[in-house]
Scaffold this motif. Structure first.
Motif, PDB file in Angstrom:
ATOM      1  N   SER A 135       0.847  -1.194   0.000  1.00 36.93           N
ATOM      2  CA  SER A 135       0.000   0.000   0.000  1.00 36.93           C
ATOM      3  C   SER A 135       0.884   1.246   0.000  1.00 36.93           C
ATOM      4  CB  SER A 135      -0.896  -0.001   1.237  1.00 36.93           C
ATOM      5  OG  SER A 135      -0.113   0.232   2.386  1.00 36.93           O
ATOM      6  N   ALA A 163       1.387  12.594   0.341  1.00 36.52           N
ATOM      7  CA  ALA A 163       0.716  11.841  -0.722  1.00 36.52           C
ATOM      8  C   ALA A 163      -0.188  10.751  -0.161  1.00 36.52           C
ATOM      9  CB  ALA A 163       1.762  11.226  -1.649  1.00 36.52           C
ATOM     10  N   LEU A 164      -0.220  10.598   1.153  1.00 41.23           N
ATOM     11  CA  LEU A 164      -0.950   9.479   1.744  1.00 41.23           C
ATOM     12  C   LEU A 164      -2.341   9.894   2.232  1.00 41.23           C
ATOM     13  CD1 LEU A 164       2.040   8.130   3.835  1.00 41.23           C
ATOM     14  CD2 LEU A 164       1.263   7.307   1.618  1.00 41.23           C
ATOM     15  N   ASP A 165      -3.212   8.905   2.400  1.00 46.75           N
ATOM     16  CA  ASP A 165      -4.554   9.146   2.937  1.00 46.75           C
ATOM     17  C   ASP A 165      -4.469   9.678   4.366  1.00 46.75           C
ATOM     18  OD1 ASP A 165      -5.695   8.320   0.680  1.00 46.75           O
ATOM     19  OD2 ASP A 165      -6.764   6.614   1.532  1.00 46.75           O
TER      20      ASP A 165
ATOM     21  N   THR B  38      -9.322   4.291   0.475  1.00 41.34           N
ATOM     22  CA  THR B  38      -8.891   4.209  -0.916  1.00 41.34           C
ATOM     23  C   THR B  38      -9.432   2.926  -1.553  1.00 41.34           C
ATOM     24  OG1 THR B  38      -6.888   5.354  -0.287  1.00 41.34           O
ATOM     25  CG2 THR B  38      -6.840   4.214  -2.382  1.00 41.34           C
ATOM     26  N   ARG B 162      -8.130  18.390  -1.347  1.00 45.01           N
ATOM     27  CA  ARG B 162      -6.970  17.566  -1.039  1.00 45.01           C
ATOM     28  C   ARG B 162      -5.639  18.231  -1.372  1.00 45.01           C
ATOM     29  NH1 ARG B 162      -5.906  11.173  -1.818  1.00 45.01           N
ATOM     30  NH2 ARG B 162      -3.942  11.241  -0.737  1.00 45.01           N
ATOM     31  N   HIS B 192     -11.696  11.242   1.952  1.00 48.28           N
ATOM     32  CA  HIS B 192     -11.297  10.165   2.857  1.00 48.28           C
ATOM     33  C   HIS B 192     -10.936  10.765   4.207  1.00 48.28           C
ATOM     34  CE1 HIS B 192      -7.127  11.324   2.439  1.00 48.28           C
ATOM     35  NE2 HIS B 192      -7.418  11.512   1.178  1.00 48.28           N
TER      36      HIS B 192
END
Lengths: 378, 367
Positions: A135, A163-165, B38, B162, B192
């Motif tokens: 991931s 760049a990550l959630d 995601t 975002r 998210h």
């Protein structure tokens, strides 16, 4: 455990000044975050420190040694950026083991270092995986392990989590801090995210338009910011403009030269707020700005001391607390956050009293360029 | 003023089901947020509504009228993605009125709507600037003005904030909601970021593997999650695994492997069934002394992290379990790293779920 010093660093690109007169010392073993809005010069600063760019003026020192002019690969630092490019055809182990192999360390040392680094980022059990099987968060962790394996004691993290959630970011920021401290590294972390900065850093360097605005611990920047931009950038804040009216004790009988124990600020439309905070030298009549965090205000249906009347414009459920937007009789709109499980007490349109506890208010001189300009985020 | 109805909507990509026979009713003027990890199918759902992708089966209707295979330009839908794709050689004004001009509207009408939209997003005074001269937030607002100029009544927003600085996001999400409400649009917003969802929405739907697993107001989603995953995704939660061993006074009793009994909120689970119980970190209380007796466990503060309004604590309990607690910073000074503390769970806040099919760990995985 390297010590860093930036001495009078400036960087210009043609007419654009990306950094101007930067002076900064970072102690060995310290975790420092460089925080600021897009275009404030934070990335420029670490690119200069790492030797990717040379400064127009000034010098960088690592452990007292001037490194200006010395290429990046001789500065002995690890650099982690937003999207770490892992070698796609190599496994997690081979990626992490890359620097030790290239540097031709002996097998035992290389193996030990790689094992330890992968363990630190909790990715050792994934050592046989290829990057495409991981991931986004895992890839970033492997990239960090690879940087650690190079053995440098200075780690530069340039927006490592952007760049990550959101959720992965939360977990990873704790991990990064933990391993930096565990390995005794000096870390410089660049981010635009104030919460990320507060949760990871020993100290935060807040920048704006190529200059350092303020350097301090997260607690001090949040609770006792030295200027208005910091107050607004580091967390949400309410600002109320006014002027110094008088001293409560002297009841206006003689002019004041300084805000002593308790003073009165006259707001717009001649309402009054009492402050209990010696915050520098102000004279009666001076224009000032009061700053107060939303969680330090409270609301009530009944009239109370130190309160201003207002009407609820908006209410938002935030989980463990409620957030109200209240239009005051001073024409200022403030955010009030109260820990309140019962959301039925206050409703949109209600007339309420907003309490300003004197001890929770900070006072700043009215900025010459205007409040709006000082707070501007973009 | 549209309402949107989706029935049995399904979309597959090869062997992967992105949207799985989904039913959803979006009310007229509603601000709906689609939240999920995601790969949950969030963006696919927006693309189906916009007509950018065709569904394999099922139907979408707007105001009772089935859209069928109506092309995107006829759907009166504005789509704003996380990359704004402004025309770099055009100034703010030309970007904004691109749609009306391309449709051949008369100049007077174009001028009126262009100005109105730019004023709404606080960008009229920058109308002559090129996108390259604008900050990220301004570009985002320019793209929004362009989307709104298309005279759409449905606004689809795919992670619109975002790409922006974290602090700027806090201000813009408020402005975005206000704009949508002022214009009387129906908005579907994909994110998210659970905090963004809580603050901006009338209603949240939680999507996982192409299915809606819960739909409700922010309060309902936060206080009455239907699964451990949602409990942990909206807010953050500590979990205990065990079996239901009884009920008392409307409270449940859950006993873990070590034989420790926890008093929980009420539940419908049968005595003897495997269960997990979770409590939000915001409601996990730290105390200096064992005042409550019930649901109180001793531990050591391993880590303390200042976040501004809140301070996060990681506590290691005697038996080795790790517990997270999020305290208002105003009380956080009472506890330091290395301190002995008591962790207390209020029974009403300890929500019980049946044990997830694939186990708790797999249930909580984000991807």
């Amino acid at each position: 455990m390297p010590e860093i010093e930036l001495r009078n660093i400036s960087k210009r690109f043609g007419k654009v000044t990306a950094a101007a007169g930067i002076n900064l010392k970072i102690k060995s073993g310290e975790y420092v975050t460089v925080l600021g809005p897009s275009g404030c010069g934070k990335t420029t600063l670490v690119k200069i420190l790492s030797g990717i760019w040379e400064p127009t003026e000034g010098d960088c020192f690592i452990d007292g040694k001037k490194v200006t002019g010395i290429p990046t690969y001789e500065r002995d630092l690890g650099y982690i950026f937003q999207n770490i490019a892992l070698f796609p055809h190599m496994t997690v182990w081979q990626n992490a083991n890359y620097a030790p192999i290239v540097k031709d360390w002996d097998m035992e040392k290389a193996e030990k270092e790689t094992t330890e680094s992968l363990e630190l980022v909790r990715a050792l059990q994934r050592k046989g995986f290829k990057p495409f099987e991981l991931s986004g968060g895992e890839k970033q962790k492997v990239g960090i392990a690879r940087a650690l394996c190079a053995g440098s004691k200075l780690l530069i993290l340039d927006e490592p989590l952007s760049a990550l959630d959101a959720r992965v970011r939360l977990d990873l920021r704790y991990e990064i801090k933990r391993l930096v401290k565990r390995k005794g590294l000096t870390a410089i972390h660049v981010t635009h995210d104030q919460e990320e900065a507060m949760s990871t850093s020993d100290r935060i360097v807040l920048m704006r338009a190529g200059r350092i605005v303020e350097v301090d611990t997260p607690e001090n920047l949040y609770n006792r910011p030295k200027n208005l931009f910091t107050a607004n950038f580091i967390g949400e804040a309410n600002f109320i403009e006014g002027s110094v009216a008088n001293n409560v004790k002297s009841a206006g009988s003689e002019p004041l030269t300084c805000l002593s124990d308790e003073s009165v600020i006259e707001t717009r439309h001649r309402h009054r707020l009492v402050i209990k905070n010696p915050g520098g030298a102000f004279k009666v009549g001076d224009g000032v700005v009061i700053m107060v965090r939303p969680e330090n205000l409270s609301i009530s249906h009944r009239e109370k001391d130190f309160s201003l009347e207002g009407r609820i414009l908006d209410k938002i459920f935030m989980g463990s607390y409620m957030r109200y937007r209240v239009k005051l009789i001073t024409d200022d709109t403030v955010l009030v956050e109260v820990p309140e499980a019962d959301d039925k007490i206050f409703n949109i349109g209600d007339k309420v009293n907003v309490k300003f506890r004197p001890k929770k208010l900070l006072v700043y001189p009215q900025p010459s360029e205007g409040l709006k300009e000082v707070l501007r985020l973009e | 003023m549209p309402e949107i109805l989706m029935k049995g909507l399904t979309k597959k990509f090869g062997g992967l089901t992105a949207i799985d026979s989904l039913d959803l009713h979006v009310k007229d003027g509603e601000y709906l947020t689609i939240l999920g990890p995601t790969g949950a199918g969030k963006t696919t759902l927006l693309r189906l509504i916009a007509g950018l992708t065709a569904q394999d089966s099922g139907e979408i209707s707007v105001n009772g009228k089935p859209l069928g295979s109506m092309p995107p330009e006829e759907r009166q839908v504005a789509f704003l993605s996380q990359t704004y794709s402004l025309f770099p050689h055009m100034d703010v004004w030309k970007n904004t009125v691109f749609g009306p001009v391309a449709r051949g509207w008369e100049k007077k009408k174009v001028d009126v709507i262009g100005r109105e939209m730019l004023e709404m997003v606080h960008l009229y005074e920058r109308k002559d600037a090129k996108p390259g001269e604008l900050s990220g937030g301004m570009q985002q607002r320019n793209a929004l003005a362009r989307a709104l100029c298309a005279d759409a009544k449905i606004l689809l927003l795919d992670e619109p904030l975002r790409a922006l600085d974290a602090r700027l996001r806090l201000d813009l999400r408020y402005e975005l909601r206000k704009l949508v409400k002022d214009m009387g649009m129906t908005a579907i917003h994909v994110t998210h970021d659970q905090e963004e969802a809580l603050t901006i929405s009338d209603r949240i739907i939680m999507l996982k593997a192409g299915k809606i697993i819960q739909s409700g107001t922010p309060q309902e989603m936060f206080n009455r999650p239907v699964s451990p995953f949602i409990h942990h995704f909206i807010g953050e939660a500590n979990f205990i695994s065990g079996r239901m061993t009884g009920y008392n006074d409307g409270h449940g009793i859950l006993t873990d492997e070590l034989g420790t009994a926890y008093r929980t909120a009420g539940s419908q689970l049968e005595v003897g069934s495997k269960a997990v119980a979770g409590i939000k970190t915001e409601f996990t209380v730290l105390e200096k002394e064992d005042k409550q007796g019930v649901n109180t466990f001793s531990g050591i503060v391993e880590r303390k992290l200042f976040l501004g309004r809140f301070t996060d604590f990681e506590v290691i309990l005697k038996e080795g379990a790790i517990v997270h607690a999020r305290l208002p910073s105003s009380v956080a000074h009472k506890f330091g790293e290395g301190d002995a503390v008591f962790v207390h769970y209020s029974p009403e806040r300890l929500i019980v779920f049946p044990e997830p099919e694939k186990g708790l760990k797999s249930e909580l995985e984000m991807v």
